[in-house]
Motif scaffolding. Structure first.
Motif, PDB file in Angstrom:
ATOM      1  N   ARG A  55      76.548  56.489  35.643  1.00  0.00           N
ATOM      2  CA  ARG A  55      75.126  56.029  36.299  1.00  0.00           C
ATOM      3  C   ARG A  55      75.141  57.975  36.880  1.00  0.00           C
ATOM      4  O   ARG A  55      75.436  58.315  37.433  1.00  0.00           O
ATOM      5  CB  ARG A  55      75.318  55.390  36.758  1.00  0.00           C
ATOM      6  CG  ARG A  55      74.383  54.850  37.342  1.00  0.00           C
ATOM      7  CD  ARG A  55      73.928  53.353  37.758  1.00  0.00           C
ATOM      8  NE  ARG A  55      72.505  53.306  38.648  1.00  0.00           N
ATOM      9  CZ  ARG A  55      71.492  52.492  37.630  1.00  0.00           C
ATOM     10  NH1 ARG A  55      72.165  52.177  36.739  1.00  0.00           N
ATOM     11  NH2 ARG A  55      70.437  52.498  38.659  1.00  0.00           N
ATOM     12  N   HIS A  56      74.200  58.168  36.460  1.00  0.00           N
ATOM     13  CA  HIS A  56      73.817  59.612  37.141  1.00  0.00           C
ATOM     14  C   HIS A  56      72.368  60.749  36.669  1.00  0.00           C
ATOM     15  O   HIS A  56      71.841  59.627  35.767  1.00  0.00           O
ATOM     16  CB  HIS A  56      74.977  60.408  36.787  1.00  0.00           C
ATOM     17  CG  HIS A  56      75.069  61.272  35.243  1.00  0.00           C
ATOM     18  ND1 HIS A  56      75.384  60.498  33.865  1.00  0.00           N
ATOM     19  CD2 HIS A  56      74.742  62.363  33.987  1.00  0.00           C
ATOM     20  CE1 HIS A  56      75.321  60.281  32.652  1.00  0.00           C
ATOM     21  NE2 HIS A  56      74.704  62.540  32.832  1.00  0.00           N
ATOM     22  N   VAL A  74      70.751  52.598  30.712  1.00  0.00           N
ATOM     23  CA  VAL A  74      69.617  51.646  31.901  1.00  0.00           C
ATOM     24  C   VAL A  74      69.026  52.573  32.216  1.00  0.00           C
ATOM     25  O   VAL A  74      69.581  54.383  32.900  1.00  0.00           O
ATOM     26  CB  VAL A  74      70.823  51.667  32.778  1.00  0.00           C
ATOM     27  CG1 VAL A  74      70.535  50.907  34.005  1.00  0.00           C
ATOM     28  CG2 VAL A  74      72.104  50.864  31.931  1.00  0.00           C
ATOM     29  N   THR A  75      68.579  52.834  32.896  1.00  0.00           N
ATOM     30  CA  THR A  75      67.084  53.658  33.642  1.00  0.00           C
ATOM     31  C   THR A  75      66.791  53.204  34.852  1.00  0.00           C
ATOM     32  O   THR A  75      66.974  51.659  35.867  1.00  0.00           O
ATOM     33  CB  THR A  75      65.548  53.641  33.117  1.00  0.00           C
ATOM     34  OG1 THR A  75      64.804  52.941  33.086  1.00  0.00           O
ATOM     35  CG2 THR A  75      65.939  54.063  31.570  1.00  0.00           C
ATOM     36  N   GLU A  79      66.409  48.493  31.963  1.00  0.00           N
ATOM     37  CA  GLU A  79      67.553  48.385  30.429  1.00  0.00           C
ATOM     38  C   GLU A  79      66.733  48.592  29.119  1.00  0.00           C
ATOM     39  O   GLU A  79      65.451  47.720  29.363  1.00  0.00           O
ATOM     40  CB  GLU A  79      68.666  47.557  30.167  1.00  0.00           C
ATOM     41  CG  GLU A  79      69.807  47.585  31.742  1.00  0.00           C
ATOM     42  CD  GLU A  79      70.834  45.888  31.117  1.00  0.00           C
ATOM     43  OE1 GLU A  79      71.032  45.684  30.122  1.00  0.00           O
ATOM     44  OE2 GLU A  79      71.922  46.342  32.205  1.00  0.00           O
ATOM     45  N   ILE A  95      67.569  58.936  36.841  1.00  0.00           N
ATOM     46  CA  ILE A  95      69.457  58.511  36.908  1.00  0.00           C
ATOM     47  C   ILE A  95      68.903  57.565  35.788  1.00  0.00           C
ATOM     48  O   ILE A  95      68.315  57.394  35.003  1.00  0.00           O
ATOM     49  CB  ILE A  95      69.181  57.582  37.985  1.00  0.00           C
ATOM     50  CG1 ILE A  95      69.384  57.731  38.813  1.00  0.00           C
ATOM     51  CG2 ILE A  95      70.173  56.135  37.353  1.00  0.00           C
ATOM     52  CD1 ILE A  95      69.478  56.834  39.846  1.00  0.00           C
ATOM     53  N   HIS A  96      70.319  57.341  34.519  1.00  0.00           N
ATOM     54  CA  HIS A  96      70.383  56.811  32.801  1.00  0.00           C
ATOM     55  C   HIS A  96      72.015  56.732  32.948  1.00  0.00           C
ATOM     56  O   HIS A  96      72.603  57.082  33.934  1.00  0.00           O
ATOM     57  CB  HIS A  96      69.932  58.000  32.312  1.00  0.00           C
ATOM     58  CG  HIS A  96      70.626  59.300  32.078  1.00  0.00           C
ATOM     59  ND1 HIS A  96      70.198  59.881  33.105  1.00  0.00           N
ATOM     60  CD2 HIS A  96      71.323  59.794  30.969  1.00  0.00           C
ATOM     61  CE1 HIS A  96      71.193  61.453  32.835  1.00  0.00           C
ATOM     62  NE2 HIS A  96      71.847  60.701  31.564  1.00  0.00           N
ATOM     63  N   GLN A  97      72.192  55.899  32.513  1.00  0.00           N
ATOM     64  CA  GLN A  97      73.673  55.289  31.829  1.00  0.00           C
ATOM     65  C   GLN A  97      73.981  54.430  30.232  1.00  0.00           C
ATOM     66  O   GLN A  97      72.397  53.896  30.508  1.00  0.00           O
ATOM     67  CB  GLN A  97      73.961  54.693  32.489  1.00  0.00           C
ATOM     68  CG  GLN A  97      75.941  53.779  32.182  1.00  0.00           C
ATOM     69  CD  GLN A  97      76.767  53.004  33.515  1.00  0.00           C
ATOM     70  OE1 GLN A  97      75.536  51.927  33.430  1.00  0.00           O
ATOM     71  NE2 GLN A  97      77.161  52.898  33.085  1.00  0.00           N
ATOM     72  N   LYS A  99      75.413  52.130  27.979  1.00  0.00           N
ATOM     73  CA  LYS A  99      76.034  51.101  27.431  1.00  0.00           C
ATOM     74  C   LYS A  99      76.563  50.198  26.316  1.00  0.00           C
ATOM     75  O   LYS A  99      74.778  50.440  25.634  1.00  0.00           O
ATOM     76  CB  LYS A  99      75.694  50.062  28.459  1.00  0.00           C
ATOM     77  CG  LYS A  99      75.981  49.928  30.122  1.00  0.00           C
ATOM     78  CD  LYS A  99      75.156  48.976  30.682  1.00  0.00           C
ATOM     79  CE  LYS A  99      75.316  49.349  32.243  1.00  0.00           C
ATOM     80  NZ  LYS A  99      75.527  47.465  32.644  1.00  0.00           N
TER      81      LYS A  99
END
Length: 118
Positions: A55-56, A74-75, A79, A95-97, A99
């Motif tokens: 997550r960055h 993921v924002t 999600e 920010i995002h990730q 999965k």
């Protein structure tokens, strides 16, 4: 310089898993400095079931294309579900990730970034 063609699976992957920040991810730089790319790098990420990217956020935008599987991005707003064929635009500083939400399928996506973002 000549046009180059290769299969992404022929590029050795870097497996990344520290359990907390990144889990069960393989990264392949399929177009980068070795190919003479001067502006953009293309990477292919394979996320195993239950895996996730960090997550960055970062100072550059990037573009994502889902090759196969199902996942979520993921924002800061929550999600968003992703499936094969979906595209994602990630603005700079967002920010995002990513999965993998599948129990038995890989989640594979292309990520294009500026060369200086590598």
């Amino acid at each position: 310089m000549a046009i180059r063609v290769k299969n992404y699976l022929d590029v050795p992957g870097q497996f990344i898993d520290n359990g907390d920040i990144v889990k069960n991810v393989t990264k392949r730089v399929v177009i980068g400095s070795d190919e003479g790319a001067e502006n953009f790098y293309m990477r292919v990420f394979t996320v195993e079931p239950g895996g996730f990217s960090p997550r960055h956020s970062h100072e550059w935008e990037h573009e994502v294309f889902v090759l196969e599987g199902k996942g979520v991005v993921v924002t800061s707003q929550g999600e968003i579900s992703l499936k094969t064929g979906d595209t994602v635009f990630v603005p700079q500083d967002e920010i995002h990730q990513f999965k993998n939400v599948s129990e038995n399928e890989e989640f594979v996506f292309i990520c294009v970034i500026p060369k200086w973002g590598q």
